[in-house]
Scaffold this motif. Structure first.
Motif, short mmCIF file in Angstrom:
data_model
loop_
_atom_site.label_atom_id
_atom_site.label_comp_id
_atom_site.label_asym_id
_atom_site.label_seq_id
_atom_site.Cartn_x
_atom_site.Cartn_y
_atom_site.Cartn_z
N SER A 1 -6.96 -0.71 -8.29
CA SER A 1 -7.38 -1.77 -7.32
C SER A 1 -7.58 -2.65 -8.58
CB SER A 1 -7.74 -1.50 -6.33
OG SER A 1 -9.15 -1.31 -6.18
N TRP B 1 1.09 -1.29 0.32
CA TRP B 1 -0.10 0.35 -0.03
C TRP B 1 0.74 1.44 -0.11
CZ3 TRP B 1 -5.07 -0.76 -1.12
CH2 TRP B 1 -5.39 -2.16 -0.72
N VAL C 1 -8.36 -7.60 -1.97
CA VAL C 1 -7.15 -7.11 -2.82
C VAL C 1 -6.02 -7.10 -2.41
CG1 VAL C 1 -6.33 -4.47 -2.86
CG2 VAL C 1 -8.95 -4.87 -2.06
N SER D 1 -2.55 -2.92 -5.67
CA SER D 1 -3.31 -1.63 -5.28
C SER D 1 -2.02 -0.53 -5.95
CB SER D 1 -3.74 -2.06 -3.91
OG SER D 1 -3.76 0.20 -4.05
#
Length: 232
Positions: free
Chosen positions: A123, A23, A115, A118
């Motif tokens: 995403s 992330w 997910v 990303s």
């Protein structure tokens, strides 16, 4: 639950893609996303069809989904409307005929999302779970010798059902709070779809698209709108 080759393939993809996500520095700004969606449903009847041969039939699907949660794992629920159908051919003695089976369901998804990749403004995800289903209407149309007859068979099938679901899709940022959502789902009903001697069930795919609104947990500064990375 029936486990088909399609199940094994999709579960294998799920296992391969379930790896840590990198992330960005900006954390998520929303834990709730609302998505009105619509799309195409391509289904067929599978199972013990006797002397008949089934084929895929294209109909529609639509509804409203709600994503809950932050980070890698999300939960999806909401409400949807599915038109599942199938066509085919068969014979009664030496008389050939064609048929169309059409069933409309009210759906409530209970689905987990992972997910697995990303970027700041987009995403990708995979999902799996079940759709609770309530049969609204079911009819069977038979065509032979240039004539057709349609019978309402709603009361001859199971009204409450559930659909096994696996899917893959992505979100692509348009503005600060709005995304474009696109996904492909595999669905399989689990109850008997007819009152015949053999057991039949619906199986197929649904291609969905819609605009997703990310409800901010806190109001965003006016100058920041459109510039904050998409948490999805």
């Amino acid at each position: 639950m029936r486990i088909s080759r399609a199940h094994f393939l999709l579960l294998a993809i799920l296992a391969l893609l379930a790896r840590p996500v990198s992330w960005g520095a900006s954390g998520p700004v929303s834990s709730v996303a609302v998505t009105p969606y619509g799309g195409l449903a391509l289904f067929e009847l599978k199972g013990e069809l006797g002397t008949s041969t089934g084929r895929l039939d294209q109909r529609l699907i639509g509804g409203l989904s709600v994503d809950l949660g932050r980070g890698r794992w999300r939960f999806e629920t909401g409400i949807g409307y599915l038109q599942a159908g199938s066509g085919g051919t068969g014979k009664i003695g030496i008389l050939p005929y064609t048929y169309e089976a059409r069933s409309d369901f009210l759906l409530i998804p209970l689905v987990g999302k992972l997910v697995f990749s990303s970027e700041p403004f987009s995403s990708l995800f995979i999902k799996g779970g079940v759709f609770g289903a309530y049969l609204l209407r079911s009819e069977l149309e038979i065509m032979a010798l240039g004539r057709s007859a349609t019978e309402d068979v709603t009361d001859k099938t199971t009204r409450a059902d559930w659909f096994f679901n696996l899917g893959v899709g992505g979100r692509f940022n348009l503005t600060g709070e709005w995304d474009w959502n696109l996904e492909l789902n595999y669905l399989q009903s689990q109850s008997d779809a007819s009152d015949g001697a053999g057991r039949t069930y619906y199986q197929g795919f649904a291609l969905l698209t819609g605009l997703s609104y990310q409800i901010p947990d806190e109001p965003l500064p006016a100058k920041s709108r459109g510039a904050i990375p998409n948490p999805q």
